[in-house]
Design an enzyme around this catalytic site. Structure first.
Site, mmCIF file in Angstrom:
data_model
loop_
_atom_site.group_PDB
_atom_site.id
_atom_site.type_symbol
_atom_site.label_atom_id
_atom_site.label_comp_id
_atom_site.label_asym_id
_atom_site.label_seq_id
_atom_site.Cartn_x
_atom_site.Cartn_y
_atom_site.Cartn_z
ATOM 1 C CG ASP A 8 -4.339 -10.639 -0.118
ATOM 2 O OD1 ASP A 8 -4.811 -9.338 0.011
ATOM 3 O OD2 ASP A 8 -4.219 -11.390 0.665
ATOM 4 C CG ASP A 10 -2.826 -7.612 5.660
ATOM 5 O OD1 ASP A 10 -1.888 -7.764 6.425
ATOM 6 O OD2 ASP A 10 -3.552 -6.729 5.416
ATOM 7 C CG HIS A 81 -7.548 2.232 11.261
ATOM 8 N ND1 HIS A 81 -7.381 2.715 10.066
ATOM 9 C CD2 HIS A 81 -7.032 0.842 11.183
ATOM 10 C CE1 HIS A 81 -7.083 1.928 8.891
ATOM 11 N NE2 HIS A 81 -6.649 0.657 9.828
ATOM 12 C CE LYS A 84 -4.756 -1.906 12.374
ATOM 13 N NZ LYS A 84 -4.252 -2.367 11.223
ATOM 14 C CB SER A 124 -3.168 1.474 5.647
ATOM 15 O OG SER A 124 -4.546 1.425 6.535
HETATM 16 C C1 XBP Z 1 -6.831 -7.307 4.860
HETATM 17 C C2 XBP Z 1 -7.517 -6.549 5.516
HETATM 18 C C3 XBP Z 1 -7.002 -5.266 6.196
HETATM 19 C C4 XBP Z 1 -6.107 -5.664 7.428
HETATM 20 C C5 XBP Z 1 -5.759 -4.527 8.044
HETATM 21 O O1 XBP Z 1 -6.319 -6.959 3.480
HETATM 22 O O2 XBP Z 1 -8.544 -6.675 5.523
HETATM 23 O O3 XBP Z 1 -7.882 -4.546 6.585
HETATM 24 O O4 XBP Z 1 -6.580 -6.796 8.143
HETATM 25 O O5 XBP Z 1 -5.210 -3.638 7.726
HETATM 26 P P1 XBP Z 1 -5.701 -7.932 2.348
HETATM 27 P P2 XBP Z 1 -5.918 -1.985 7.677
HETATM 28 O O6 XBP Z 1 -5.978 -9.414 2.575
HETATM 29 O O7 XBP Z 1 -6.527 -7.383 1.035
HETATM 30 O O8 XBP Z 1 -4.396 -7.620 2.219
HETATM 31 O O9 XBP Z 1 -6.008 -1.804 9.170
HETATM 32 O O10 XBP Z 1 -4.888 -0.813 7.339
HETATM 33 O O11 XBP Z 1 -7.031 -1.983 7.016
HETATM 34 MG MG MG Z 2 -5.653 -11.541 2.354
#
Ligand code: XBP
Ligand code: MG
Length: 249
Positions: A8, A10, A81, A84, A124
């Site tokens: 993963d 984030d 978005h 951002k 993204s």
């Molecule tokens: C986490 C998310 C993402 C990020 C922001 O993703 O939910 O939406 O918060 O990115 P993961 P975007 O933990 O699966 O990596 O604004 O590009 O959606």
């Molecule tokens: Mg995550």
């Protein structure tokens, strides 16, 4: 046998939510001339929805000063978005936050051991590329031949689609991989795809109830005994889990 690691992004690779996306969302609001500001606590509530665009729509649905539901609101969400994500790239490239403890070591170890690696994220694609290029260098894609990002799925996590696509592209069976996640929603996504999950808790999901993981820890630096979490550690957890699933005849 463990054949692949699926990461993963984030919260797992780095504390991108608090130190990156949240800061960039607030900068995007200011640049757009909006008085909206998300606090650290409010963003924690919004994180129950995966996807930054979806998060903007959720927040706007509770704001009297947001455009009415429909095309106008969606256009503003899309514009914010995109802004951002551009601002997020600047923050990442400015070096504002590091990879979390143990992450670079494990990626490197797996790479040298010939263990396949993939990314499975709802963020993204450009955010993944920016983060990995900035923290691992230009050769990052050699370690990650498979990247499943938000644009690649029709249903984001906790739906299992991202993990199903990742194992398919890696050419391994779900039980031959380990997913490394930070949240209960990510855990559900991987578990429902049949992929065993290791949880490295991030700041936003430090106290979340997580069901079905094979290990839950504070980070990937040390295991429960204070020893480094190495590839051998992951292999041991994986072996124990898959052995437990073999029916005794
Ligand atoms: C986490 C998310 C993402 C990020 C922001 O993703 O939910 O939406 O918060 O990115 P993961 P975007 O933990 O699966 O990596 O604004 O590009 O959606
Ligand atoms: Mg995550």
């Amino acid at each position: 046998m463990l054949k692949a690691l699926i990461w993963d992004v984030d919260g797992t690779l780095a504390e991108t939510e608090r130190d990156g996306h949240l800061v960039a969302f607030n900068q995007a609001f200011a640049a757009q001339g909006l008085a909206w500001r998300w606090s650290v606590e409010h963003y924690g509530v919004l994180l129950r929805v995966t996807g930054g665009y979806e998060r903007l729509l959720l927040d706007m649905s509770n704001r009297a000063d947001a455009p009415p539901e429909g095309a106008e609101r969606e256009a503003l969400a899309r514009q914010l978005h995109q802004a951002k994500n551009r601002l997020y790239a600047e923050i990442v490239e400015g070096g504002a936050f590091p990879l979390r403890p143990g992450v670079a070591r494990l990626i490197d170890e797996a790479r040298h051991a010939g263990i396949k690696q993939a990314i499975a994220t709802t963020t993204s694609r450009m955010n993944v590329e920016t983060l990995l290029r900035a923290r691992l260098g230009r050769g990052w894609a050699d370690a990650f031949p498979v990247v499943i990002a938000g644009e690649d799925v029709s249903r984001k996590k906790p739906d299992p689609q991202a993990y199903r696509l990742a194992v398919q592209a890696l050419g391994v069976a779900p039980h031959e991989a380990i997913a490394i996640e930070d949240s209960a929603m990510g855990c559900r996504s991987a578990c429902d795809a049949g992929v065993p999950v290791v949880i490295t808790r991030s700041v936003y999901f430090a106290a979340d109830h997580v069901a079905g993981a094979i290990w839950i820890g504070r980070d990937l630096d040390t295991d429960d005994d204070g020893a480094p979490v190495t590839l051998a550690t992951l292999q041991g957890w994986h072996e124990r889990t898959t052995a437990a699933r073999v029916p005794i005849s």
